[in-house]
Write a protein that holds these residues in place. Structure first.
Motif, short mmCIF file in Angstrom:
data_model
loop_
_atom_site.label_atom_id
_atom_site.label_comp_id
_atom_site.label_asym_id
_atom_site.label_seq_id
_atom_site.Cartn_x
_atom_site.Cartn_y
_atom_site.Cartn_z
N ILE A 1 -17.79 30.12 -38.34
CA ILE A 1 -16.93 29.12 -37.72
C ILE A 1 -15.79 28.74 -38.66
CG2 ILE A 1 -18.81 28.25 -36.30
CD1 ILE A 1 -19.05 25.90 -38.19
N GLN A 2 -14.75 28.18 -38.09
CA GLN A 2 -13.59 27.78 -38.88
C GLN A 2 -13.94 26.57 -39.77
OE1 GLN A 2 -9.74 27.81 -36.63
NE2 GLN A 2 -11.06 28.26 -34.89
N LYS A 3 -13.55 26.65 -41.01
CA LYS A 3 -13.83 25.58 -41.96
C LYS A 3 -13.15 24.29 -41.51
CE LYS A 3 -14.25 26.72 -46.27
NZ LYS A 3 -13.99 27.14 -47.69
N GLY A 4 -13.89 23.20 -41.59
CA GLY A 4 -13.34 21.90 -41.21
C GLY A 4 -13.63 21.49 -39.78
N TYR A 5 -14.27 22.38 -39.02
CA TYR A 5 -14.60 22.09 -37.62
C TYR A 5 -16.09 22.31 -37.40
CZ TYR A 5 -9.58 22.57 -37.39
OH TYR A 5 -8.23 22.44 -37.63
N THR A 6 -16.74 21.31 -36.85
CA THR A 6 -18.18 21.39 -36.60
C THR A 6 -18.51 20.58 -35.35
OG1 THR A 6 -18.76 19.36 -37.82
CG2 THR A 6 -18.62 21.41 -39.10
N LYS A 7 -19.76 20.62 -34.96
CA LYS A 7 -20.20 19.77 -33.86
C LYS A 7 -20.08 18.30 -34.24
CE LYS A 7 -23.34 22.93 -31.44
NZ LYS A 7 -24.67 23.06 -30.82
N ALA A 8 -20.14 18.00 -35.54
CA ALA A 8 -19.99 16.62 -35.99
C ALA A 8 -18.55 16.14 -35.84
CB ALA A 8 -20.42 16.50 -37.45
N THR A 9 -17.58 16.97 -36.20
CA THR A 9 -16.17 16.56 -36.04
C THR A 9 -15.85 16.35 -34.57
OG1 THR A 9 -15.32 18.86 -35.98
CG2 THR A 9 -15.48 17.80 -38.14
N ALA A 10 -16.51 17.13 -33.71
CA ALA A 10 -16.32 16.96 -32.26
C ALA A 10 -16.85 15.60 -31.82
CB ALA A 10 -17.03 18.08 -31.51
N CYS A 11 -18.05 15.24 -32.27
CA CYS A 11 -18.62 13.93 -31.95
C CYS A 11 -17.71 12.80 -32.43
CB CYS A 11 -20.00 13.78 -32.60
SG CYS A 11 -21.32 14.79 -31.91
N GLU A 12 -17.27 12.92 -33.66
CA GLU A 12 -16.45 11.87 -34.27
C GLU A 12 -15.15 11.66 -33.50
OE1 GLU A 12 -15.31 10.53 -38.78
OE2 GLU A 12 -15.27 12.68 -38.33
N THR A 13 -14.51 12.75 -33.11
CA THR A 13 -13.25 12.66 -32.36
C THR A 13 -13.45 11.93 -31.03
OG1 THR A 13 -12.40 14.69 -33.37
CG2 THR A 13 -11.38 13.98 -31.30
N ILE A 14 -14.51 12.27 -30.33
CA ILE A 14 -14.78 11.65 -29.03
C ILE A 14 -15.12 10.17 -29.20
CG2 ILE A 14 -16.39 11.60 -27.08
CD1 ILE A 14 -14.29 13.86 -26.98
N LEU A 15 -15.93 9.84 -30.17
CA LEU A 15 -16.29 8.43 -30.38
C LEU A 15 -15.05 7.60 -30.71
CD1 LEU A 15 -19.60 8.75 -32.46
CD2 LEU A 15 -19.36 8.20 -30.03
N GLU A 16 -14.18 8.14 -31.56
CA GLU A 16 -12.96 7.42 -31.92
C GLU A 16 -12.04 7.25 -30.71
OE1 GLU A 16 -11.19 9.49 -35.16
OE2 GLU A 16 -12.62 8.73 -36.64
N LYS A 17 -11.91 8.29 -29.90
CA LYS A 17 -11.03 8.23 -28.73
C LYS A 17 -11.53 7.19 -27.73
CE LYS A 17 -9.20 10.86 -24.82
NZ LYS A 17 -7.82 10.33 -24.96
N LEU A 18 -12.84 7.12 -27.55
CA LEU A 18 -13.41 6.25 -26.51
C LEU A 18 -13.80 4.88 -27.03
CD1 LEU A 18 -15.59 8.90 -24.64
CD2 LEU A 18 -13.26 8.16 -24.13
N GLY A 19 -13.68 4.67 -28.35
CA GLY A 19 -13.98 3.37 -28.91
C GLY A 19 -15.45 3.05 -29.05
N PHE A 20 -16.26 4.08 -29.31
CA PHE A 20 -17.69 3.89 -29.52
C PHE A 20 -18.02 4.05 -31.00
CE2 PHE A 20 -17.52 4.70 -25.05
CZ PHE A 20 -18.65 4.10 -24.50
N THR A 21 -19.16 3.48 -31.41
CA THR A 21 -19.61 3.59 -32.80
C THR A 21 -20.70 4.66 -32.93
OG1 THR A 21 -21.40 1.98 -32.53
CG2 THR A 21 -19.20 1.11 -33.09
N LYS A 22 -21.02 5.02 -34.15
CA LYS A 22 -22.10 5.98 -34.38
C LYS A 22 -23.42 5.48 -33.79
CE LYS A 22 -20.74 8.33 -38.67
NZ LYS A 22 -21.19 8.63 -40.05
N GLU A 23 -23.63 4.15 -33.85
CA GLU A 23 -24.87 3.57 -33.35
C GLU A 23 -25.00 3.75 -31.84
OE1 GLU A 23 -22.85 2.17 -35.55
OE2 GLU A 23 -24.21 2.28 -37.27
N GLN A 24 -23.90 4.03 -31.17
CA GLN A 24 -23.92 4.23 -29.72
C GLN A 24 -23.99 5.71 -29.34
OE1 GLN A 24 -20.32 1.55 -29.50
NE2 GLN A 24 -21.23 1.01 -27.53
N ALA A 25 -24.16 6.57 -30.32
CA ALA A 25 -24.19 8.01 -30.07
C ALA A 25 -25.61 8.55 -30.17
CB ALA A 25 -23.29 8.74 -31.06
N TYR A 26 -25.96 9.44 -29.25
CA TYR A 26 -27.25 10.14 -29.26
C TYR A 26 -26.96 11.63 -29.20
CZ TYR A 26 -29.39 5.63 -28.12
OH TYR A 26 -29.80 4.31 -28.15
#
Length: 263
Positions: free
Chosen positions: A184-209
């Motif tokens: 996979i391309q360096k700097g991109y993971t399933k975690a960066t995907a989660c983080e981007t979505i949470l930031e866009k939608l205004g959710f915190t890590k505690e609200q992610a499953y």
């Protein structure tokens, strides 16, 4: 409970690798969670073109594909990055030079060599995609395409170490077992995907499953607070798993979502 964002791997998590189906209990649980106001996302190593029809039938809020390289929210593509074509060609040439086999996974199609390989896993993957109508119109030798990631196959005749050294500047290898590696391309993971979505939608890590089972889920398990591993899962997830549910075939997804009060 408060609204949450749920991220699901596909193979071995939602989609059974035994029955090749999504259990009815999982579909029902997804519907209940959505009715309860939670947002549901696929977070997969598969690229956009190879999302299974079974997955696309359900109205997910988005699809995070290719280990974080293509993010789709409803009908909007938030982000997409493929390997630059010139660099991608050099990497494919090195695959051959180092005695490896591969499938190049792009946003529009997947690409195989015209020639049959000695790698049983690769040929099994070829057959799977061909049954889905993919990987049959353009071959690696043809060129003229871009891809987001690679699935690489090795054996004792391969110079895997030399190949990994060549790609180290901009690519990362995930060991998927049985001498198979997800590149996979360096700097991109399933975690960066989660983080981007949470930031866009205004959710915190505690609200992610997050829900997963394999080694390419490791980054999102390290990232999230609430992590669910299916009953049959890769050992690398264990230190980061909050809850272990049953297997897919034993209605594990529905069981976990009920455990957390999401349904």
């Amino acid at each position: 409970m408060e609204r949450s964002v749920l991220f699901f791997d596909i193979d071995g998590t939602l989609l059974s690798e035994v029955t090749k189906e999504i259990p009815k209990s999982a579909i029902e649980a997804l519907k209940k969670a959505k009715d309860n106001g939670h947002l549901l996302f696929i977070n997969t190593g598969r690229t956009r073109c190879s999302l299974p029809a079974e997955i696309k039938r359900f109205p997910f809020d988005g699809y995070l594909c290719g280990c974080g390289t293509c993010l789709i929210y409803h009908e909007e593509v938030l982000f997409a990055r493929s390997v630059p074509q010139e660099r991608g060609r050099k990497i494919l040439d090195k695959v051959t030079e180092h005695g490896l086999g591969c499938v190049a996974e792009g946003p529009e199609d997947v690409y195989f060599s015209k020639r049959m390989s000695r790698f049983d896993g690769l040929e099994s993957t070829r057959r799977y995609f061909q049954e889905k109508g993919l990987g049959i119109e353009c071959y690696i030798e043809d060129g003229g395409f871009v891809y987001d990631k690679l699935l690489v196959y090795a054996d004792p005749k391969s110079d895997l170490e030399g190949f990994l050294k060549f790609i180290a500047e901009d690519m990362v290898a995930i060991d998927r077992g049985k001498s198979t590696y997800e590149i996979i391309q360096k700097g991109y993971t399933k975690a960066t995907a989660c983080e981007t979505i949470l930031e866009k939608l205004g959710f915190t890590k505690e609200q992610a499953y997050v829900f997963g089972d394999s080694s390419n889920d490791l980054d999102m398990f390290r990232f999230a607070k609430h992590t669910v591993a299916l009953g049959k899962h890769d050992d690398v997830l264990k230190p980061y798993t909050e809850y272990v549910t049953k297997t897919v075939e034993e209605d594990g997804l529905a069981h976990a979502m009920e455990h957390y009060g999401l349904t």
